[in-house]
Design a protein around this motif. Structure first.
Motif, mmCIF file in Angstrom:
data_model
loop_
_atom_site.group_PDB
_atom_site.id
_atom_site.type_symbol
_atom_site.label_atom_id
_atom_site.label_comp_id
_atom_site.label_asym_id
_atom_site.label_seq_id
_atom_site.Cartn_x
_atom_site.Cartn_y
_atom_site.Cartn_z
ATOM 1 N N THR A 8 0.846 -1.208 0.000
ATOM 2 C CA THR A 8 0.000 0.000 0.000
ATOM 3 C C THR A 8 0.877 1.252 0.000
ATOM 4 O O THR A 8 0.666 2.173 0.776
ATOM 5 N N GLY A 9 1.903 1.261 -0.866
ATOM 6 C CA GLY A 9 2.745 2.453 -1.019
ATOM 7 C C GLY A 9 2.118 3.403 -2.024
ATOM 8 O O GLY A 9 0.904 3.384 -2.252
ATOM 9 N N TYR A 10 2.948 4.216 -2.650
ATOM 10 C CA TYR A 10 2.456 5.239 -3.587
ATOM 11 C C TYR A 10 1.691 4.587 -4.731
ATOM 12 O O TYR A 10 0.671 5.104 -5.175
ATOM 13 N N VAL A 11 2.160 3.448 -5.212
ATOM 14 C CA VAL A 11 1.508 2.799 -6.353
ATOM 15 C C VAL A 11 0.356 1.903 -5.905
ATOM 16 O O VAL A 11 -0.755 1.983 -6.431
ATOM 17 N N GLY A 12 0.619 1.048 -4.909
ATOM 18 C CA GLY A 12 -0.402 0.077 -4.491
ATOM 19 C C GLY A 12 -1.645 0.758 -3.942
ATOM 20 O O GLY A 12 -2.773 0.373 -4.297
ATOM 21 N N LEU A 13 -1.456 1.767 -3.120
ATOM 22 C CA LEU A 13 -2.628 2.404 -2.511
ATOM 23 C C LEU A 13 -3.435 3.168 -3.560
ATOM 24 O O LEU A 13 -4.669 3.041 -3.613
ATOM 25 N N ASN A 31 2.385 -5.564 4.801
ATOM 26 C CA ASN A 31 2.955 -6.254 5.966
ATOM 27 C C ASN A 31 3.526 -5.268 6.992
ATOM 28 O O ASN A 31 4.131 -5.674 7.962
ATOM 29 N N ASN A 32 3.298 -3.974 6.738
ATOM 30 C CA ASN A 32 3.678 -2.960 7.710
ATOM 31 C C ASN A 32 2.440 -2.647 8.566
ATOM 32 O O ASN A 32 1.507 -1.984 8.097
ATOM 33 N N PRO A 33 2.428 -3.164 9.826
ATOM 34 C CA PRO A 33 1.209 -3.020 10.631
ATOM 35 C C PRO A 33 0.810 -1.565 10.857
ATOM 36 O O PRO A 33 -0.386 -1.247 10.859
ATOM 37 N N GLY A 85 7.896 -2.611 -3.256
ATOM 38 C CA GLY A 85 9.055 -1.845 -3.723
ATOM 39 C C GLY A 85 10.076 -2.715 -4.455
ATOM 40 O O GLY A 85 10.200 -3.920 -4.190
ATOM 41 N N THR A 86 10.783 -2.091 -5.403
ATOM 42 C CA THR A 86 11.909 -2.751 -6.097
ATOM 43 C C THR A 86 13.097 -1.783 -6.065
ATOM 44 O O THR A 86 13.504 -1.263 -7.110
ATOM 45 N N PRO A 87 13.616 -1.516 -4.862
ATOM 46 C CA PRO A 87 14.702 -0.522 -4.746
ATOM 47 C C PRO A 87 15.989 -1.026 -5.388
ATOM 48 O O PRO A 87 16.084 -2.192 -5.783
ATOM 49 N N THR A 98 13.720 -8.962 -3.918
ATOM 50 C CA THR A 98 13.399 -9.743 -2.716
ATOM 51 C C THR A 98 11.921 -9.632 -2.351
ATOM 52 O O THR A 98 11.259 -10.632 -2.053
ATOM 53 N N TYR A 99 11.402 -8.385 -2.370
ATOM 54 C CA TYR A 99 10.015 -8.178 -1.923
ATOM 55 C C TYR A 99 9.018 -8.782 -2.910
ATOM 56 O O TYR A 99 7.999 -9.333 -2.523
ATOM 57 N N VAL A 100 9.340 -8.665 -4.208
ATOM 58 C CA VAL A 100 8.447 -9.217 -5.234
ATOM 59 C C VAL A 100 8.380 -10.737 -5.088
ATOM 60 O O VAL A 100 7.289 -11.342 -5.072
ATOM 61 N N GLU A 105 5.721 -15.851 -3.409
ATOM 62 C CA GLU A 105 5.711 -17.108 -2.663
ATOM 63 C C GLU A 105 4.538 -17.168 -1.676
ATOM 64 O O GLU A 105 3.867 -18.195 -1.569
ATOM 65 N N GLU A 106 4.299 -16.031 -1.035
ATOM 66 C CA GLU A 106 3.158 -15.980 -0.100
ATOM 67 C C GLU A 106 1.847 -16.217 -0.836
ATOM 68 O O GLU A 106 0.962 -16.917 -0.342
ATOM 69 N N ILE A 107 1.726 -15.619 -2.022
ATOM 70 C CA ILE A 107 0.501 -15.799 -2.824
ATOM 71 C C ILE A 107 0.347 -17.273 -3.177
ATOM 72 O O ILE A 107 -0.726 -17.865 -3.016
HETATM 73 N N1 LIG Z 1 6.270 5.765 -6.702
HETATM 74 C C1 LIG Z 1 6.000 5.965 -7.982
HETATM 75 O O1 LIG Z 1 5.717 7.085 -8.431
HETATM 76 C C2 LIG Z 1 5.979 4.799 -8.939
HETATM 77 C C3 LIG Z 1 5.448 4.972 -10.226
HETATM 78 C C4 LIG Z 1 5.429 3.884 -11.082
HETATM 79 C C5 LIG Z 1 5.922 2.657 -10.676
HETATM 80 N N2 LIG Z 1 6.457 2.516 -9.427
HETATM 81 C C6 LIG Z 1 6.930 1.190 -9.011
HETATM 82 O O2 LIG Z 1 5.958 0.597 -8.174
HETATM 83 C C7 LIG Z 1 6.574 -0.213 -7.158
HETATM 84 C C8 LIG Z 1 6.129 0.252 -5.786
HETATM 85 O O3 LIG Z 1 6.599 1.565 -5.592
HETATM 86 P P1 LIG Z 1 6.087 2.471 -4.379
HETATM 87 O O4 LIG Z 1 6.700 3.804 -4.567
HETATM 88 O O5 LIG Z 1 4.612 2.345 -4.264
HETATM 89 O O6 LIG Z 1 6.777 1.682 -3.153
HETATM 90 P P2 LIG Z 1 6.594 1.916 -1.585
HETATM 91 O O7 LIG Z 1 7.887 1.593 -0.979
HETATM 92 O O8 LIG Z 1 5.962 3.257 -1.349
HETATM 93 O O9 LIG Z 1 5.510 0.810 -1.144
HETATM 94 C C9 LIG Z 1 5.727 -0.556 -1.116
HETATM 95 C C10 LIG Z 1 4.841 -1.156 -0.029
HETATM 96 O O10 LIG Z 1 4.862 -2.573 -0.113
HETATM 97 C C11 LIG Z 1 4.823 -3.117 1.203
HETATM 98 N N3 LIG Z 1 5.304 -4.507 1.157
HETATM 99 C C12 LIG Z 1 6.540 -4.969 0.846
HETATM 100 N N4 LIG Z 1 6.560 -6.311 0.859
HETATM 101 C C13 LIG Z 1 5.303 -6.730 1.169
HETATM 102 C C14 LIG Z 1 4.691 -8.004 1.322
HETATM 103 N N5 LIG Z 1 5.380 -9.137 1.155
HETATM 104 N N6 LIG Z 1 3.390 -8.047 1.658
HETATM 105 C C15 LIG Z 1 2.688 -6.913 1.838
HETATM 106 N N7 LIG Z 1 3.210 -5.671 1.679
HETATM 107 C C16 LIG Z 1 4.506 -5.592 1.353
HETATM 108 C C17 LIG Z 1 5.679 -2.160 2.006
HETATM 109 O O11 LIG Z 1 5.418 -2.242 3.379
HETATM 110 C C18 LIG Z 1 5.262 -0.803 1.393
HETATM 111 O O12 LIG Z 1 4.167 -0.244 2.091
HETATM 112 C C19 LIG Z 1 8.081 -0.085 -7.414
HETATM 113 O O13 LIG Z 1 8.507 -1.153 -8.204
HETATM 114 C C20 LIG Z 1 8.193 1.217 -8.189
HETATM 115 O O14 LIG Z 1 9.333 1.243 -9.017
HETATM 116 C C21 LIG Z 1 6.474 3.555 -8.546
#
Ligand SMILES: NC(=O)c1ccc[n+]([C@@H]2O[C@H](COP(=O)([O-])OP(=O)(O)OC[C@H]3O[C@@H](n4cnc5c(N)ncnc54)[C@H](O)[C@@H]3O)[C@@H](O)[C@H]2O)c1
Length: 440
Positions: A8-13, A31-33, A85-87, A98-100, A105-107
């Motif tokens: 639920t980061g910038y993209v997921g949310l 997974n961030n409570p 994230g894919t830092p 790693t996170y992907v 695997e969890e899925i």
């Molecule tokens: N930020 C942008 O503007 C943007 C735009 C296009 C694409 N992207 C891509 O989208 C992806 C996500 O970017 P972001 O900026 O949203 O990242 P982010 O770091 O803001 O959010 C990632 C979230 O994933 C959660 N997470 C990680 N592992 C998890 C798991 N196993 N289960 C549940 N939650 C988990 C983290 O706690 C975090 O809240 C990256 O690959 C990025 O390159 C980002």
């Protein structure tokens, strides 16, 4: 459609909220409570204009929920999106998957029925195939497809970008997965937004190629800006004259302190690594990465010159530290190079930013945070405009100059002109790519 969104980061949310606004039933997982607790209280953990009200609307309509429990989220889901994230991986510049892979695997372990596993994170070519291998190994009996659906939203304009995209890119291998993706994006198909349906590898490559191209465009104008400073040309006029050419276009042609943010720096590095791995180096991008570092260093040199050769003992007011306006994102912001150089050089740095403080406080140690530009300017020797928030575009420069001890300004976003600065009582004004005839 029932959708699970992992991350639920910038993209997921933003994606989760917008899919729910399309009418789908969406469960967002993180997974961030702390994040999930905030979301359950109706609070948005990031700053993104318009996201709070759109989220509240869809929670109210019972289409959008949040959980830490991935198995619950994917129970009955037609598709699960990986938006983690894919830092940059420490040490080698590769994208850290790693996170992907952990999410995949969890899925796999939790899924019990046919599901499309969609990668929304930006991932190197070949990753979706690896996701398929990981899932098949962890749950050989599972009926599933993988899909690549890179995201192109811009922070600060993310909802509009998601709802009215220039294009949606979908990489699939089967008709069945294609149908699920079509159903998910139906509102955009109906409104005739372009949907590029392609293979997995091309979808993955489109995202890196697009970001690398935009980073190149910014870097190109930054190099031209340096040359403008030597030759007496004005880069703003040059950008305008270039950008009006339809083949070039005017966006991403603004000279400044170098690109930053959560995408361009890491995606250019990852693309360069992919090229090296395949013995097909993307040399232009290797140069772009190097030049962008030079641009940031050039800004530091410019500021040292404005401080009469040394930061030591100077008080510097900095306006804006986020990597661009309308976001609280500080990842790889030019401020993270420029401000520590000032602090390390012995300056007292007073910072203000409309949304950057929460992140910035731990990323910029040793600075003093101020509520607004006028407070930051008190007794400053030099004023530095680093991020062009709207709040900084119509400053009362006369008032600022009066509050300052010195009357020097570095406008690293070319928001003002030398005439504005002179009229306000500044005695020195530096900008980017305009120090020829526009100099004081
Ligand atoms: N930020 C942008 O503007 C943007 C735009 C296009 C694409 N992207 C891509 O989208 C992806 C996500 O970017 P972001 O900026 O949203 O990242 P982010 O770091 O803001 O959010 C990632 C979230 O994933 C959660 N997470 C990680 N592992 C998890 C798991 N196993 N289960 C549940 N939650 C988990 C983290 O706690 C975090 O809240 C990256 O690959 C990025 O390159 C980002």
């Amino acid at each position: 459609m029932k959708i699970a969104m992992i991350g639920t980061g910038y993209v997921g949310l933003v994606s989760g909220v917008c899919f729910s606004d399309f009418g789908h039933e969406v469960v967002c997982v993180d997974n961030n409570p702390a994040k999930i607790e905030m979301l359950e209280r109706g609070e948005v953990p990031i700053y993104e204009p318009g996201l709070d009200s759109l989220m509240a609307k869809n929670v109210e309509a019972a289409r959008l929920t949040f959980t830490r429990d991935l198995p619950t989220a994917i129970d009955g889901a037609d598709a699960v999106f990986i938006a983690v994230g894919t830092p940059t991986r420490r040490g080698d510049g590769h994208a850290d998957l790693t996170y992907v892979m952990a999410a995949a695997e969890e899925i796999a372990k939790a899924a019990k029925h046919y599901i499309v596993i969609v990668t929304k994170s930006t991932v190197p070519v070949g990753t979706n195939r690896k996701v398929r291998e990981v899932v098949a190994a962890a749950n050989p009996a599972l009926d599933f497809d993988v899909a690549s659906n890179p995201e192109f939203l811009r922070e600060g304009a993310a909802i509009d970008d998601f709802m009215k995209p220039d294009r949606v890119v979908v990489g699939v291998e089967t008709e069945r997965a294609g149908k699920v993706m079509e159903e998910i994006y139906r509102p955009l198909y109906l409104r005739e937004f372009p949907i590029v349906t392609t293979d997995l590898e091309s979808a993955e490559m489109i995202k890196y190629a697009a970001n690398a191209f935009l980073a190149t465009k910014i870097t190109f104008i930054n190099e031209i800006a340096a040359l403008c400073e030597k030759t007496g040309a004005n880069v703003k006029e040059v950008s305008k004259g270039m950008g009006l050419d339809g083949r070039i276009g005017k966006t991403f042609l603004h000279a400044g302190p170098g690109y930053g943010g959560s995408c361009f720096p890491k995606d250019t590095k990852a693309l360069a690594r992919i090229g090296q791995d395949y013995a097909s180096p993307v040399q232009i991008i290797e140069q772009v990465i190097k030049i962008n570092e030079d641009v940031k260093r050039r800004m530091v040199d410019k500021l040292i010159d404005l401080c009469d050769g040394s930061f030591n003992g100077k008080t510097i007011a900095v306006l804006g530290v986020t990597f661009k306006p309308n976001t609280d994102d500080m990842r790889d912001a030019p401020s993270l190079t420029i401000v520590p150089a000032m602090v390390g050089g012995g300056a007292k740095v007073r910072v203000t930013d409309p949304q950057g403080r929460r992140e910035g406080e731990h990323m910029l140690p040793g600075v003093e945070w101020c509520d607004d530009p006028y407070q930051a300017a008190v007794d400053a020797d030099v004023l530095v405009l680093l991020t062009e928030w709207n709040e900084f575009r119509a400053l009362d420069l006369g008032r600022i100059a009066e509050l300052m001890r010195g009357k020097k300004m570095a406008d690293l976003r070319n928001v003002y002109t030398v005439e504005d600065a002179r009229a306000a009582g500044f005695t020195a004004y530096e900008s980017v790519g305009r120090t020829g005839k526009a100099a004081m």
